[in-house]
Design a protein around this motif. Structure first.
Motif, PDB file in Angstrom:
ATOM      1  N   ILE A  83     -17.549  10.632  47.271  1.00 38.16           N
ATOM      2  CA  ILE A  83     -18.130  10.590  48.626  1.00 38.16           C
ATOM      3  C   ILE A  83     -19.633  10.363  48.539  1.00 38.16           C
ATOM      4  CG2 ILE A  83     -18.220  11.736  50.869  1.00 38.16           C
ATOM      5  CD1 ILE A  83     -16.003  13.592  49.968  1.00 38.16           C
ATOM      6  N   VAL A  84     -20.282  11.001  47.557  1.00 32.34           N
ATOM      7  CA  VAL A  84     -21.710  10.763  47.334  1.00 32.34           C
ATOM      8  C   VAL A  84     -21.947   9.280  47.058  1.00 32.34           C
ATOM      9  CG1 VAL A  84     -23.641  11.221  45.760  1.00 32.34           C
ATOM     10  CG2 VAL A  84     -22.179  13.106  46.529  1.00 32.34           C
ATOM     11  N   THR A  85     -21.080   8.691  46.243  1.00 32.01           N
ATOM     12  CA  THR A  85     -21.207   7.268  45.901  1.00 32.01           C
ATOM     13  C   THR A  85     -20.999   6.381  47.115  1.00 32.01           C
ATOM     14  OG1 THR A  85     -20.502   7.662  43.614  1.00 32.01           O
ATOM     15  CG2 THR A  85     -20.217   5.426  44.489  1.00 32.01           C
ATOM     16  N   TYR A 128     -23.474   2.692  51.386  1.00 32.42           N
ATOM     17  CA  TYR A 128     -23.680   2.239  52.756  1.00 32.42           C
ATOM     18  C   TYR A 128     -25.097   2.492  53.276  1.00 32.42           C
ATOM     19  CZ  TYR A 128     -18.932   0.689  53.472  1.00 32.42           C
ATOM     20  OH  TYR A 128     -17.768  -0.026  53.392  1.00 32.42           O
ATOM     21  N   LEU A 129     -26.015   2.841  52.396  1.00 33.40           N
ATOM     22  CA  LEU A 129     -27.422   2.955  52.766  1.00 33.40           C
ATOM     23  C   LEU A 129     -28.134   1.645  52.423  1.00 33.40           C
ATOM     24  CD1 LEU A 129     -28.199   6.552  51.437  1.00 33.40           C
ATOM     25  CD2 LEU A 129     -27.869   5.862  53.828  1.00 33.40           C
ATOM     26  N   ARG A 152     -21.480  -3.927  40.597  1.00 36.15           N
ATOM     27  CA  ARG A 152     -20.256  -4.700  40.379  1.00 36.15           C
ATOM     28  C   ARG A 152     -19.070  -4.022  41.061  1.00 36.15           C
ATOM     29  NH1 ARG A 152     -18.757  -8.677  36.994  1.00 36.15           N
ATOM     30  NH2 ARG A 152     -16.562  -8.859  36.425  1.00 36.15           N
ATOM     31  N   ALA A 153     -18.961  -2.699  40.896  1.00 33.54           N
ATOM     32  CA  ALA A 153     -17.832  -1.973  41.480  1.00 33.54           C
ATOM     33  C   ALA A 153     -18.086  -0.479  41.380  1.00 33.54           C
ATOM     34  CB  ALA A 153     -16.529  -2.325  40.756  1.00 33.54           C
ATOM     35  N   GLY A 184     -17.378  -2.213  55.654  1.00 36.84           N
ATOM     36  CA  GLY A 184     -17.827  -3.559  55.313  1.00 36.84           C
ATOM     37  C   GLY A 184     -18.129  -3.795  53.849  1.00 36.84           C
ATOM     38  N   ARG A 185     -18.321  -2.721  53.079  1.00 37.65           N
ATOM     39  CA  ARG A 185     -18.636  -2.882  51.657  1.00 37.65           C
ATOM     40  C   ARG A 185     -17.538  -2.307  50.761  1.00 37.65           C
ATOM     41  NH1 ARG A 185     -25.052  -1.021  52.269  1.00 37.65           N
ATOM     42  NH2 ARG A 185     -25.508  -2.508  53.945  1.00 37.65           N
ATOM     43  N   ASP A 186     -16.399  -1.996  51.346  1.00 36.29           N
ATOM     44  CA  ASP A 186     -15.332  -1.372  50.573  1.00 36.29           C
ATOM     45  C   ASP A 186     -14.649  -2.321  49.598  1.00 36.29           C
ATOM     46  OD1 ASP A 186     -15.881   1.015  51.720  1.00 36.29           O
ATOM     47  OD2 ASP A 186     -13.879   1.374  52.535  1.00 36.29           O
TER      48      ASP A 186
END
Length: 353
Positions: free
Chosen positions: A179-181, A186-187, A195-196, A262-264
Motif C-alpha cells: 500500500i505504501v508503494t 500515484y504521487l 519498470r514494475a 491509471g498506473r496499475d
C-alpha cells in the motif's frame, strides 16, 4: 538583521539551558528532550528521520549481518543500465511513533538484519545478484500513516533514481509495504525509472483483523488485534468494506486509493491462499498464530493467507491489466521469501517483469 540573529541565538541558548538545567538531578526523559529539540527545529519528525532508502553492497553475501555492507542510498550508487530491486517490508506491530530516536546504526541493523536477513542468507538472494540486480531496501516507521510513508518513499525514489530515464527499477513490497508503494506510485507524475512493482500479500482492501467491527466479535484474538492496530499505520489497514461484508466497517483512505487505477499497469499482484483454512504447503514452518487466525477468518468467508483475504490481495473490483499469481497454500509470512518454494516463485516472477 545582525541584532535579530543574535537575539535569536540568545533565545535558543536560553531555552536549551533551561531544559538542561531542569534535568540536573532528575530522571528527565529523552523523548521530552527530543520534543523540545523538534519544536526548536533541530530534529526532523521521527518518521521522516526513520524513513530511508539503503543500498546493499553485494559483499553482504559473505557476512549477512554486517552493517558495514549497507548504507544510505545516493544517486552515485545507481549504475546506469543495471537492473535495480527495492525491497519493502510490511507492518511491524512493535513500531510506535512516540519512541526515542534510534541511531543510524540501529536503523541499518533493523533494515538489514531484522527485516531482510531471512532472504539475504539464502542462495536465492545470491542468485538475484547473479541475475544482475542492484539491491536496495526501503525501511520506514510503520506506525505512522501510510499516506506519510508513501510520500516519504516517493521522495527517496525520486532523490535516488530521478536521473534514470529508462525503466530499470523493480519494487518488491510485502503486506503494508504494497500500500505504501501504491501510494507512492500515484504521487506526482508517472516515474520514468519504474519498470514494475510486485506487490505480495498486500491488504489493498484492508484486513478484517484491523477493523474494530470485526475485532469486537473475536474475543482474545480480537482484543490482541485491537491493541496491535492502535496506531495511525495500523488503523490504515482497516477493511474498506468494498464488499459490504463487515457491517459498519469503512476505510476512506483505502477507498480513495482504490479509485486510482491509471498506473496499475505497473503493478503485479501475488498472494497466498490457504483455501480450506487449515492445509499448508509447508506446514512445518506455518506459525501456530497464523494457523489459529486462518481457523477464525476462513469460516467467516475471508479465505486467504490468514491475515489478508484473497479478495484484498487480489484487489477485487479494481481493474488491473496484469494477471494475479497464487503462490500456494502459504500463510502471510511464509509468502515473504520465507520458504524455498515461495523464494523460487518470487525470483521467477521478478525476472519476468
Amino acid at each position: 538583521m545582525a541584532s535579530l540573529r543574535i537575539q535569536g541565538f540568545r533565545l535558543l541558548g536560553l531555552l536549551l539551558l533551561s531544559l538542561f538545567a531542569a534535568c540536573q538531578g532528575n530522571a528527565c526523559q529523552k523523548d521530552d528532550e527530543n520534543e523540545v529539540l523538534y519544536l526548536l527545529g533541530l530534529l526532523q519528525p521521527l518518521g521522516d528521520y526513520w524513513a530511508r532508502l539503503y543500498y546493499v553492497d553485494p559483499l553482504v553475501i559473505g557476512d549477512e549481518e554486517n552493517i558495514n555492507f549497507i548504507r544510505e542510498a545516493q544517486p552515485s550508487d545507481v549504475f546506469s543500465g543495471q537492473k535495480k530491486l527495492i525491497l519493502v517490508s510490511g507492518w511491524d506491530t512493535s513500531d510506535r511513533s512516540d519512541v526515542d530516536y534510534p541511531t543510524p546504526n540501529d536503523l541499518e541493523r533493523r533494515a538489514l538484519v531484522t527485516k531482510w536477513n531471512h532472504l539475504l542468507k539464502t542462495t536465492d538472494y545470491d542468485n538475484l545478484l547473479l541475475d544482475g540486480y542492484q539491491v536496495f531496501i526501503f525501511d520506514y516507521l510503520t506506525s505512522d500513516s501510510i499516506a506519510l510513508n508513501g510520500s516519504r518513499f516517493r521522495y527517496w525514489l525520486d532523490r535516488t533514481f530521478g536521473s534514470v530515464t529508462s525503466p530499470e527499477v523493480i519494487i518488491y513490497a510485502h503486506s503494508m509495504g504494497g500500500i505504501v508503494t501504491r501510494t507512492a506510485l500515484y504521487l506526482g507524475s508517472t516515474p520514468l525509472y519504474l519498470r514494475a512493482a510486485l506487490i505480495n500479500g498486500s491488504p489493498l482492501h484492508g484486513s478484517p483483523w484491523a477493523s474494530p467491527q470485526y475485532q469486537e466479535s473475536k474475543s482474545f484474538l480480537g482484543t490482541l488485534a485491537s491493541f496491535l492496530t492502535q496506531t495511525d499505520g495500523g488503523s490504515d489497514l482497516r477493511w474498506d468494506n468494498f464488499d459490504s461484508n463487515i457491517s459498519g466497517a469503512s476505510n476512506p483512505f483505502l477507498s480513495e486509493l482504490a479509485a486510482k487505477t491509471g498506473r496499475d499497469n505497473l503493478i503485479h499482484l501475488t498472494y497466498g491462499d490457504v483455501d480450506d483454512g487449515s492445509s499448508f504447503d509447508d506446514s512445518g514452518t506455518a506459525s501456530a498464530v497464523m494457523q489459529t487466525a486462518c481457523a477464525v477468518l476462513h469460516p467467516d468467508g475471508f479465505r486467504g493467507d490468514c491475515i489478508v483475504p484473497i479478495t484484498s490481495s487480489q484487489y477485487s473490483g479494481v481493474t488491473n491489466p496484469n494477471p494475479t499469481t497464487d503462490l500456494g497454500r502459504y500463510e502471510h509470512f511464509q509468502i515473504n521469501w520465507a520458504s524455498s518454494a515461495t523464494r523460487s516463485a518470487l525470483r521467477t516472477k521478478i525476472n519476468t517483469l
